[in-house]
Scaffold this active site. Sequence first.
Site, PDB file in Angstrom:
ATOM      1  N   HIS A 217      41.530  38.197  42.460  1.00  0.00           N
ATOM      2  CA  HIS A 217      41.918  38.409  43.801  1.00  0.00           C
ATOM      3  C   HIS A 217      40.327  38.874  44.422  1.00  0.00           C
ATOM      4  CE1 HIS A 217      42.017  42.899  43.612  1.00  0.00           C
ATOM      5  NE2 HIS A 217      42.614  42.718  42.367  1.00  0.00           N
TER       6      HIS A 217
ATOM      7  N   ASP B 172      40.785  40.074  47.643  1.00  0.00           N
ATOM      8  CA  ASP B 172      41.342  41.354  48.615  1.00  0.00           C
ATOM      9  C   ASP B 172      41.138  42.629  47.968  1.00  0.00           C
ATOM     10  OD1 ASP B 172      43.211  40.548  46.935  1.00  0.00           O
ATOM     11  OD2 ASP B 172      44.728  41.803  48.128  1.00  0.00           O
TER      12      ASP B 172
ATOM     13  N   ASP C  14      37.291  46.465  41.235  1.00  0.00           N
ATOM     14  CA  ASP C  14      38.678  45.862  41.456  1.00  0.00           C
ATOM     15  C   ASP C  14      38.679  44.769  42.662  1.00  0.00           C
ATOM     16  OD1 ASP C  14      41.358  45.217  41.182  1.00  0.00           O
ATOM     17  OD2 ASP C  14      41.894  47.140  41.790  1.00  0.00           O
TER      18      ASP C  14
ATOM     19  N   GLU D 132      46.564  40.163  46.457  1.00  0.00           N
ATOM     20  CA  GLU D 132      46.886  40.825  45.126  1.00  0.00           C
ATOM     21  C   GLU D 132      47.333  42.264  45.471  1.00  0.00           C
ATOM     22  OE1 GLU D 132      47.115  43.082  41.073  1.00  0.00           O
ATOM     23  OE2 GLU D 132      45.962  43.163  42.892  1.00  0.00           O
ATOM     24  N   GLU D 133      46.583  43.059  46.253  1.00  0.00           N
ATOM     25  CA  GLU D 133      46.549  44.467  46.643  1.00  0.00           C
ATOM     26  C   GLU D 133      47.708  44.269  47.663  1.00  0.00           C
ATOM     27  OE1 GLU D 133      45.477  46.261  44.660  1.00  0.00           O
ATOM     28  OE2 GLU D 133      43.137  45.861  44.070  1.00  0.00           O
TER      29      GLU D 133
ATOM     30  N   GLU E 285      40.916  41.685  36.010  1.00  0.00           N
ATOM     31  CA  GLU E 285      41.078  43.289  36.126  1.00  0.00           C
ATOM     32  C   GLU E 285      40.287  43.991  35.715  1.00  0.00           C
ATOM     33  OE1 GLU E 285      42.807  44.191  38.878  1.00  0.00           O
ATOM     34  OE2 GLU E 285      44.046  42.417  39.771  1.00  0.00           O
TER      35      GLU E 285
ATOM     36  N   HIS F 204      39.993  51.729  43.359  1.00  0.00           N
ATOM     37  CA  HIS F 204      40.899  52.128  44.483  1.00  0.00           C
ATOM     38  C   HIS F 204      40.489  53.515  45.019  1.00  0.00           C
ATOM     39  CE1 HIS F 204      44.668  49.724  44.015  1.00  0.00           C
ATOM     40  NE2 HIS F 204      43.413  48.908  43.398  1.00  0.00           N
TER      41      HIS F 204
HETATM   42 ZN   LIG Z   1      42.775  44.342  40.992  1.00  0.00          ZN
END
Ligand SMILES: [Zn+2]
Length: 393
Positions: free
Chosen positions: A84, A86, A117, A152-153, A181, A366
């Site tokens: 992903h 995003d 990520d 995805e997030e 990931e 994150h």
């Molecule tokens: Zn991820």
Amino acid sequence: MPEAGNEGADSTVAVDAVDFAGHLIRCPSVTPAEGGAIDVLESTLGALGFTCHRLRFEEAGTDPIDNLYARIGTAAPHFCFAGHTDVVPVGDAAAWTVGPFDGAVRDGLLWGRGAADMKGGIAAFVAAAARIIGEHGGNPPGSISLLITGDEEGPAVNGTTKVLDWMEAAGEIPDACVVGEPTNPNALGDMMKIGRRGSLTGTLTVLGTQGHVAYPHLADNPIHHLLRMLEPFAHGQLDEGTAHFQPSTLAVTTIDVGNPASNVVPAKATAVFNIRFNDAHNSQSLERMLRDSFDQKGARYELVTSCSGESFLTEPGRLSTLIADAAESVVGRRPELSTTGGTSDARFICRMCPVVEFGLVGQTMHKVDERVAIADIRSLTDIYAALLRRFLA
Ligand SMILES: [Zn+2]
């Protein structure tokens, strides 16, 4: 949908994974914004000779999302990289050491939102594929594809699930898939994920009869019923675990009555709980188990459940062995096979082909100051290239 063919493909296009990851980080693609990240991928993959399908999906009540499916080659075997573009919001922007969308390299690290990520992983996909394409003069054996989502997030409604529907309708079925990931806890080569637990959230509302606390025989206390109904699960564990999974767990996350009076028995009481379940269960068997147990307590209740993903397992086999071989050839260690952690889009892809997750080190994902070692991005590129050589051989 627009489509880019092989015209203009150049087998001499080289992609530097670190430069490309920085380029992707400079695209501010906080879900649901595309931010230019899918554009960058589409143009680079098109130049490498991939046939690109830009897939924009939307439905009522959700944001439209841009996704990308790109493939080079038409022959088997077909290897797919999934990920992903995003990213989650930056949080406290002032707390970052470098701008979260600068894509800066400092102290041997690439900094920015999405570095771990998972824009670093996507850059390694592209650089590894470019290397294999170059080694074969533009025509690699078999096929290589990328399944890239921008959702995805977020709610994951207009992302991978709809791309998979499109792929099935188009007959695009890979033989194996790696999701990039950040699976490694501490160092590249620590861990791959061969499955994930499922997640089910339940809301249990018990209905009683309001009354005076001094006359409980004239009331029916829903809190007392609720406590009895939750008691069998209060130890928090639903089983002993399975061959590849930890025990399934149940955690009560809140109990709400909202009763301001100490002399009133309330009319209803509500509890919310979340179950993380292994491959001994599915969402339907869990709901049956819960209702059977709750029914035995004889209270009036309502139960609403929602499952954000079933558990899945890719049995250890050829794919996990090839990944371990590739990792060992680059970093000298074989990753542990794990099913721990949260969920990812692999929970959808497992319906189509064997899928394993393996990517960068996830320590800063994150967080403020998300960053990865540039040496790790280069080593991951080497691992993905080694995997492609083994898989397509
Ligand atoms: Zn991820």
